[in-house]
Design a protein around this motif. Sequence first.
Motif, PDB file in Angstrom:
ATOM      1  N   LEU A 172       0.835  -1.210   0.000  1.00  0.00           N
ATOM      2  CA  LEU A 172       0.000   0.000   0.000  1.00  0.00           C
ATOM      3  C   LEU A 172       0.864   1.252   0.000  1.00  0.00           C
ATOM      4  O   LEU A 172       0.587   2.231  -0.714  1.00  0.00           O
ATOM      5  CB  LEU A 172      -0.928  -0.016   1.225  1.00  0.00           C
ATOM      6  N   PHE A 173       1.935   1.243   0.795  1.00  0.00           N
ATOM      7  CA  PHE A 173       2.837   2.405   0.835  1.00  0.00           C
ATOM      8  C   PHE A 173       3.589   2.558  -0.489  1.00  0.00           C
ATOM      9  O   PHE A 173       3.850   3.677  -0.933  1.00  0.00           O
ATOM     10  CB  PHE A 173       3.819   2.264   1.997  1.00  0.00           C
ATOM     11  N   VAL A 174       3.957   1.439  -1.116  1.00  0.00           N
ATOM     12  CA  VAL A 174       4.624   1.510  -2.430  1.00  0.00           C
ATOM     13  C   VAL A 174       3.697   2.187  -3.433  1.00  0.00           C
ATOM     14  O   VAL A 174       4.117   3.057  -4.205  1.00  0.00           O
ATOM     15  CB  VAL A 174       5.016   0.101  -2.919  1.00  0.00           C
ATOM     16  N   ASN A 175       2.431   1.802  -3.434  1.00  0.00           N
ATOM     17  CA  ASN A 175       1.470   2.426  -4.352  1.00  0.00           C
ATOM     18  C   ASN A 175       1.294   3.911  -4.050  1.00  0.00           C
ATOM     19  O   ASN A 175       1.130   4.724  -4.962  1.00  0.00           O
ATOM     20  CB  ASN A 175       0.131   1.699  -4.274  1.00  0.00           C
ATOM     21  N   ASP A 176       1.309   4.280  -2.756  1.00  0.00           N
ATOM     22  CA  ASP A 176       1.248   5.693  -2.391  1.00  0.00           C
ATOM     23  C   ASP A 176       2.452   6.439  -2.946  1.00  0.00           C
ATOM     24  O   ASP A 176       2.341   7.569  -3.453  1.00  0.00           O
ATOM     25  CB  ASP A 176       1.191   5.848  -0.865  1.00  0.00           C
ATOM     26  N   GLY A 177       3.626   5.827  -2.839  1.00  0.00           N
ATOM     27  CA  GLY A 177       4.838   6.465  -3.358  1.00  0.00           C
ATOM     28  C   GLY A 177       4.814   6.630  -4.856  1.00  0.00           C
ATOM     29  O   GLY A 177       5.301   7.622  -5.399  1.00  0.00           O
ATOM     30  N   LYS A 178       4.222   5.655  -5.550  1.00  0.00           N
ATOM     31  CA  LYS A 178       4.177   5.717  -7.014  1.00  0.00           C
ATOM     32  C   LYS A 178       3.315   6.868  -7.510  1.00  0.00           C
ATOM     33  O   LYS A 178       3.449   7.299  -8.654  1.00  0.00           O
ATOM     34  CB  LYS A 178       3.639   4.395  -7.572  1.00  0.00           C
ATOM     35  N   ARG A 179       2.408   7.346  -6.666  1.00  0.00           N
ATOM     36  CA  ARG A 179       1.563   8.474  -7.085  1.00  0.00           C
ATOM     37  C   ARG A 179       2.380   9.715  -7.399  1.00  0.00           C
ATOM     38  O   ARG A 179       1.954  10.592  -8.133  1.00  0.00           O
ATOM     39  CB  ARG A 179       0.551   8.808  -5.983  1.00  0.00           C
ATOM     40  N   PHE A 180       3.584   9.785  -6.822  1.00  0.00           N
ATOM     41  CA  PHE A 180       4.420  10.968  -7.032  1.00  0.00           C
ATOM     42  C   PHE A 180       5.413  10.765  -8.175  1.00  0.00           C
ATOM     43  O   PHE A 180       6.297  11.579  -8.389  1.00  0.00           O
ATOM     44  CB  PHE A 180       5.181  11.291  -5.741  1.00  0.00           C
ATOM     45  N   LEU A 181       5.259   9.669  -8.896  1.00  0.00           N
ATOM     46  CA  LEU A 181       6.200   9.364  -9.968  1.00  0.00           C
ATOM     47  C   LEU A 181       5.450   9.037 -11.243  1.00  0.00           C
ATOM     48  O   LEU A 181       4.313   8.580 -11.222  1.00  0.00           O
ATOM     49  CB  LEU A 181       7.072   8.145  -9.602  1.00  0.00           C
ATOM     50  N   ASP A 182       6.139   9.244 -12.354  1.00  0.00           N
ATOM     51  CA  ASP A 182       5.649   8.721 -13.616  1.00  0.00           C
ATOM     52  C   ASP A 182       5.775   7.201 -13.575  1.00  0.00           C
ATOM     53  O   ASP A 182       6.712   6.652 -13.010  1.00  0.00           O
ATOM     54  CB  ASP A 182       6.480   9.281 -14.779  1.00  0.00           C
ATOM     55  N   GLU A 183       4.833   6.476 -14.175  1.00  0.00           N
ATOM     56  CA  GLU A 183       4.846   5.016 -14.092  1.00  0.00           C
ATOM     57  C   GLU A 183       6.119   4.405 -14.657  1.00  0.00           C
ATOM     58  O   GLU A 183       6.573   3.355 -14.224  1.00  0.00           O
ATOM     59  CB  GLU A 183       3.629   4.442 -14.836  1.00  0.00           C
ATOM     60  N   THR A 184       6.717   5.067 -15.636  1.00  0.00           N
ATOM     61  CA  THR A 184       7.918   4.513 -16.273  1.00  0.00           C
ATOM     62  C   THR A 184       9.186   5.192 -15.793  1.00  0.00           C
ATOM     63  O   THR A 184      10.227   5.088 -16.415  1.00  0.00           O
ATOM     64  CB  THR A 184       7.824   4.667 -17.802  1.00  0.00           C
ATOM     65  N   ALA A 185       9.088   5.918 -14.657  1.00  0.00           N
ATOM     66  CA  ALA A 185      10.247   6.696 -14.202  1.00  0.00           C
ATOM     67  C   ALA A 185      11.458   5.820 -13.938  1.00  0.00           C
ATOM     68  O   ALA A 185      12.592   6.200 -14.236  1.00  0.00           O
ATOM     69  CB  ALA A 185       9.887   7.479 -12.939  1.00  0.00           C
ATOM     70  N   ALA A 186      11.233   4.628 -13.387  1.00  0.00           N
ATOM     71  CA  ALA A 186      12.370   3.773 -13.031  1.00  0.00           C
ATOM     72  C   ALA A 186      13.144   3.338 -14.259  1.00  0.00           C
ATOM     73  O   ALA A 186      14.370   3.201 -14.219  1.00  0.00           O
ATOM     74  CB  ALA A 186      11.869   2.546 -12.270  1.00  0.00           C
ATOM     75  N   LEU A 187      12.436   3.121 -15.379  1.00  0.00           N
ATOM     76  CA  LEU A 187      13.125   2.653 -16.572  1.00  0.00           C
ATOM     77  C   LEU A 187      13.631   3.797 -17.438  1.00  0.00           C
ATOM     78  O   LEU A 187      14.740   3.747 -17.958  1.00  0.00           O
ATOM     79  CB  LEU A 187      12.184   1.755 -17.388  1.00  0.00           C
TER      80      LEU A 187
END
Length: 774
Positions: free
Chosen positions: A683-698
Amino acid sequence: MTASEILQESHVPGTDALFFLGCFSTRVTLYSQQVRALNLVDAILSDPELSAILSRHGRVAIIGGGAGGMTAAAAFAKSGRPLETIQIYERNPELLHLQLGCHDRYLHPLLYDWPRPGADRTDAELPLMTWKAGSAGSVALALREGFDSCRKYTSALRPVIPGKVTKIRPQEDGYEVQVDGKSMSEKPYDVVLLCIGFGYEVGVGIRDASDPRKRIRTTSYWDPFPICGPIKNPAPEHKIFISGNGDGGLADFVLSAFIYMSHEALCDFVMSHLNRHGTDAIKEVLLEIDRMAWQAPVGFELDIFREYDKRVRPLLLKNKLLVAEAARKLRPNVRIWFHTNERHLFKRGSAILNRLLFFLAIVADEEKQIHLYSNVKFDILPDEKIRIGDNEPFSVDYKFFRFGPDGRDNLEPFKEFSDKLSDVTKTPAEYPLTPKLNWAAFVRFAHPHYDLRRHTPPRGNYAPEIVSSITMVPGFKRFMWDEAQTYDGMERVLRSYDIAKISRDADRYGVDDDPFLMQVRLRAGEYLASVGRLPEGNEIYAHAKGKSDIVLERTQLENKHEIKTILAHQLYGHLDTHKAEIEAATAGFGKESLPVYKAKICSACRIIAAGFNKENRLQKRINYDIAEDLLNSMWTPVVLHASKSGPFVGCLYFLQRAKLCLRYAEIEWIHSGRIKHAEQALLFVNDGKRFLDETAALEGASVFSTYLLVCELMAKAYLWDASEPKLNELRRLVVKAVELLPRQVAMCHFTAQEMEKATGVRIGPRALLSDEGG
């Protein structure tokens, strides 16, 4: 340009110290005038003869209160020279009155250079009175704030004298400035800068029957644009007439053609599309057409619009997404007549981006509602109808006339001087790029006491020219966590120079006020800490910390609180619970500030790491509980700040929450308890992803978005079978994301063993922070 070339271009022949600032230049934008002002003031102060003239009375007059004049005045104020008077004369008592309150016009420092490399930089990055791209009103406010902040450097900066300057009269020991025929000071001025800039437009103000262009009354380019949104008129069709093919006319056209779009949004829309893969051909053709236009033989004028129609149109039509989106943004039920007296629709001096926006509207206009006329006169009939050439008259709802600056009126009081200088100016043979700020000017005005250091060391590793050159190495100017270029550049520097010895030498020779030395210390220490070489980094930081108050005071750096916070973070943050950093951030920014919350998040990270290193479960849990209480106390303010300030804070905060859940799961005896903690981590990971573009890691290989992926993988490993296809797919994604990170970066949130267990292979950056630093 060198200082001598700048003086030769600006100095009025036959005068001691009378200068024109960019009045005869092809590129006269707000940013270019600022750059010219800084370069010119630096050149004047660097010239021995002019410095001697300036020392007679210490008085400077600046004619014009636009961006160029204000920047010149601020530069003299911040130069450190003991001046008696820095006086601005401005027709309107309100500085930047044309741009103030203007929200419909877009100002960008390098818009005219697009699509050349680097032209998408939105920050002016000037040493004083800097600003970022935005509406003219917001830029004007930023400039005025920057100008007012320069008053603290000297009392010589006087209030503006309003009124129109009618004469500059040379005297034996200087110059007299007259406003409406009256002298405005008892003492003469040693140096006079004529910063006329763009000035007022033709047709704004009093009508003149002798000038055909001035018979037509028009609104200023900076006035509110009446149809930025939908046209609030019940008529089934709306008609708009625009005359003038300079950038003002082109901007009016695109604002009229596209609905619900500001000029800034339109520019961003096109630039973002053309920054994607497969669009380089369009940029290359645009630049090639521009080169052809500027290199055309004398007497031949390239038809740029025709070249666009022949060469750019096919490329745009291949980009179906761009054209379809442009067509969707066109105003419905609107007919536009675009007119110019000139031979061709496009002139070579206009911005490529404005031309492309114009042409994109033409290509997207499937209904053929846009009518183009060039090389023909128009008339306004007594009934207010428009007649173009011999065509039938027509009535319109809106009329826009852009005839350019009223240069003759602006320069009339100074004709005796302008005639001398215009004789030696030449039309450029190539596209006039935005002028660049000289390095000497940047140094002088960013660090006004740099050239007044007490000593120059005769020996040792420290040398000011070496230290300043280090700051220009790629990766040093702005440290980017995720760019391999940063790490490669920093590593080359550290192999070539012993930064610690350079710092000690500067201290020994009494020149620790070198402003670039502080930058070298900060960047080198930041790099060493980020790759896990804490002892080396902390040696540099400890020396910088001991001298920070002196250096920051002498160099008058505006971000001294931020620098002190960074120093405390790197020097102590990896070794304690960031107490010193929290204190420094609180003192500089306030206890409810973003830097304080960032420091507390890092404090929670350090507490979790310390708990992980404890020997038994009880000791671990005590640390984890302390970290959880700290993170719980920051939930609302951190998430609120993160939504305003970008992804970093929110991502880092929820990374700690997710990581803490995994640490709890690790020490949990009961299987159902481990499952509960793993589910909470997701749940916290999904909360963190809200502040990122979905493809930011790649795409960006972001360190912290990669950490979130690692947390997600470790949490799902508790919940799913190891052979689960989705888990294997996520594992491959994490492996790819980690491989994209620079090889030197230190993975300070998880151990090498944990990374290997999570991914199944021994991968990732080679450096890992030791127990005392992670």
